[in-house]
Design a protein around this motif. Structure first.
Motif, short mmCIF file in Angstrom:
data_model
loop_
_atom_site.label_atom_id
_atom_site.label_comp_id
_atom_site.label_asym_id
_atom_site.label_seq_id
_atom_site.Cartn_x
_atom_site.Cartn_y
_atom_site.Cartn_z
N ALA A 184 -9.95 30.29 46.80
CA ALA A 184 -10.07 30.58 45.37
C ALA A 184 -8.83 31.33 44.93
CB ALA A 184 -11.33 31.39 45.05
N CYS A 185 -8.49 31.17 43.67
CA CYS A 185 -7.38 31.90 43.09
C CYS A 185 -7.66 32.06 41.60
CB CYS A 185 -6.05 31.18 43.33
SG CYS A 185 -5.89 29.59 42.47
N THR A 186 -6.74 32.66 40.89
CA THR A 186 -6.98 32.91 39.47
C THR A 186 -6.96 31.64 38.63
OG1 THR A 186 -4.64 33.56 39.34
CG2 THR A 186 -6.27 35.33 39.43
N ASP A 187 -6.64 30.49 39.24
CA ASP A 187 -6.81 29.21 38.55
C ASP A 187 -8.27 28.79 38.48
OD1 ASP A 187 -4.10 28.97 38.22
OD2 ASP A 187 -3.82 27.49 39.82
N ASP A 188 -9.11 29.39 39.32
CA ASP A 188 -10.51 28.99 39.39
C ASP A 188 -11.30 29.61 38.24
OD1 ASP A 188 -11.24 27.51 42.14
OD2 ASP A 188 -9.58 28.89 42.48
N GLU A 189 -11.44 28.83 37.19
CA GLU A 189 -12.11 29.29 35.98
C GLU A 189 -13.43 28.60 35.73
OE1 GLU A 189 -9.12 28.72 32.99
OE2 GLU A 189 -8.01 30.52 33.59
N GLY A 190 -13.86 27.75 36.66
CA GLY A 190 -15.15 27.10 36.53
C GLY A 190 -15.19 25.96 35.54
N GLU A 191 -14.02 25.42 35.18
CA GLU A 191 -13.99 24.32 34.23
C GLU A 191 -14.44 23.03 34.91
OE1 GLU A 191 -13.42 24.43 30.90
OE2 GLU A 191 -13.57 26.58 31.32
N PRO A 192 -15.11 22.13 34.18
CA PRO A 192 -15.61 20.90 34.78
C PRO A 192 -14.49 20.05 35.37
CG PRO A 192 -16.68 21.27 32.68
CD PRO A 192 -15.58 22.30 32.78
N GLY A 193 -14.79 19.45 36.48
CA GLY A 193 -13.90 18.56 37.20
C GLY A 193 -14.67 18.01 38.38
N VAL A 194 -13.98 17.44 39.34
CA VAL A 194 -14.66 16.94 40.54
C VAL A 194 -15.01 18.15 41.43
CG1 VAL A 194 -14.46 15.49 42.58
CG2 VAL A 194 -13.41 14.76 40.41
N PRO A 195 -16.28 18.39 41.68
CA PRO A 195 -16.66 19.56 42.47
C PRO A 195 -16.24 19.44 43.94
CG PRO A 195 -18.52 18.76 41.16
CD PRO A 195 -17.45 17.71 41.11
N TYR A 196 -16.10 20.58 44.56
CA TYR A 196 -15.68 20.71 45.96
C TYR A 196 -16.51 19.81 46.89
CZ TYR A 196 -15.11 23.46 50.37
OH TYR A 196 -14.87 23.90 51.64
N HIS A 197 -17.84 19.90 46.80
CA HIS A 197 -18.67 19.17 47.75
C HIS A 197 -18.75 17.68 47.43
CE1 HIS A 197 -19.83 23.31 48.69
NE2 HIS A 197 -20.02 22.83 49.91
N VAL A 198 -18.44 17.29 46.22
CA VAL A 198 -18.30 15.87 45.91
C VAL A 198 -17.01 15.34 46.54
CG1 VAL A 198 -18.03 14.17 44.05
CG2 VAL A 198 -19.69 16.03 43.81
N MET A 199 -15.95 16.13 46.50
CA MET A 199 -14.70 15.71 47.14
C MET A 199 -14.88 15.59 48.65
SD MET A 199 -11.66 14.70 47.09
CE MET A 199 -11.23 14.93 45.36
N LEU A 200 -15.62 16.49 49.27
CA LEU A 200 -15.89 16.38 50.70
C LEU A 200 -16.62 15.08 51.01
CD1 LEU A 200 -16.91 20.06 51.51
CD2 LEU A 200 -14.85 18.89 52.29
N ARG A 201 -17.56 14.71 50.15
CA ARG A 201 -18.27 13.43 50.34
C ARG A 201 -17.29 12.26 50.23
NH1 ARG A 201 -19.48 9.39 51.38
NH2 ARG A 201 -21.27 8.06 50.88
#
Length: 373
Positions: A184-201
């Motif tokens: 995580a970093c200060t870019d992580d603002e919770g804006e909608p996009g492809v979620p982490y666990h969807v990318m893992l799938r």
């Protein structure tokens, strides 16, 4: 051993089978994250599910078949799709909230969750091994399942995952292994996009590290994450990704090893217009990375699987050790422990799993023979 769930068929059908077989554990996941989201973000479950619905269009644009899988999981478990979405965006909710809280405190006094210690290595003769510890809340011992999936199309795969999530770390029938660390970093603002666990799938649908990197590059990602990819050819690539399109690539060192925990390692990140979350909170990530590095550097054979089995069970610098146990002085949602450890020999096509801290039960081999028929 954690429950083994086997699913077959198309996306919705596999999701439905998953939800049905893991129903009790899916409900436990939902209950746990309702508590965690309240503690971390101050959100009740209605707010959490409303936020989660915002991620549905990006997921559908990225890969509509994963929406079908999620819908099937919800139906099979007897819950609403929004409940399953909320669990699958738990990283985006938690880390964006923790970054906001850390910035508000303006001091490194907030406890950060310690998630994973991962490795990949190629021995001199080309033997490829990968693995990791996954550290998370103690409640996850009641939610984890081993999901073995045989799709109608694409590679079969096995993933060790919290019930209701699409995937976490795993390996597929094309010989691609996916290990991971939360970042995580200060870019992580919770804006909608492809979620982490969807990318893992999505990565478990790839046939090579090159295809996996392209999959990550081609997505508008919702959060930071580290993806450690290795295939049986001996190619190893580590991708430190930030929200949106920014990413940094790492390669194995001169001894054929790549190690990663929960902070950015790429020199390119140092010039990024962002601050690493690990610099904002109290965290064990650098201690764990230093310990792994020390153990591997001192080893005669950095491609020895037993070396990493020992390293993942190591208690040096406890409680900030690679093998972690709950710190009961912390609030429940802030506690962390090694929920599972995994070792994968891609050359010999074998997988071992530790249920809970590896020091307690060691690694037990999974029967993945059907995966590589």
């Amino acid at each position: 051993m954690y429950p083994l769930i086997t699913v077959t068929g198309g996306p919705y059908e596999r999701g439905r089978q998953y939800g049905e077989q893991a129903r009790t554990r899916v409900h436990r996941s939902i209950a746990a994250y309702a508590e965690v989201f309240e503690h971390v973000a101050g959100w009740d479950w209605a707010t959490s599910t409303a936020v989660a619905r915002r991620f549905l269009p990006p997921i559908r644009d990225f890969a509509p078949e994963y929406v079908d899988e999620l819908t099937g999981v919800a139906y099979g478990a007897g819950v609403d799709l929004a409940d399953i979405l909320a669990v699958n965006v738990r990283t985006e909710v938690m880390y964006s909230a923790r970054v906001r809280n850390a910035l508000a405190l303006q001091a490194t006094t907030q406890q950060g969750p310690s998630e994973c210690s991962a490795f990949a290595a190629v021995a001199d003769e080309g033997h490829v091994i990968v693995g990791q510890n996954w550290d998370w809340g103690p409640f996850a011992t009641e939610t984890v399942v081993v999901l073995q999936s045989f799709p109608d199309e694409g590679p079969a795969f096995v993933t060790v995952v919290e019930a209701g999530l699409l995937a976490k770390f795993g390996v597929n029938s094309d010989g691609l292994a996916v290990m991971t660390n939360a970042l995580a970093c200060t870019d992580d603002e919770g804006e909608p996009g492809v979620p982490y666990h969807v990318m893992l799938r999505a990565l478990l649908d790839c046939s090579s590290t090159d295809q996996g990197v392209k999959r990550i590059e081609g997505a508008a990602r919702a959060s930071s994450a580290n993806y450690l990819l290795a295939d049986e050819s001996g190619t190893i690539v580590d991708v430190e990704a930030r929200p949106g399109a920014a990413l940094h690539l790492l390669e194995r060192d001169a001894r054929g090893v790549l190690l990663h925990t929960n902070h950015f390692l790429s020199p390119e990140f140092a010039i990024a217009d962002a601050t690493d979350y690990a610099d904002l909170v109290l965290t064990t990530t650098r201690t764990r990375h230093d310990q792994l590095t020390e153990v591997v550097t001192a080893a005669d054979d950095p491609g020895d699987l037993a070396l990493y089995a020992g390293a993942l069970a190591d208690h040096a610098n406890a409680p900030d050790s690679v093998c972690r146990h709950p710190d009961t002085s912390l609030a429940g949602p802030d506690q962390s422990m090694t929920v599972a450890g995994v070792l994968v020999d891609l050359t010999d096509k074998r997988v071992w799993l530790a249920e809970g801290p590896p020091c307690e039960r060691g690694f037990e081999e999974l029967d993945c023979s059907r995966l590589w028929r």
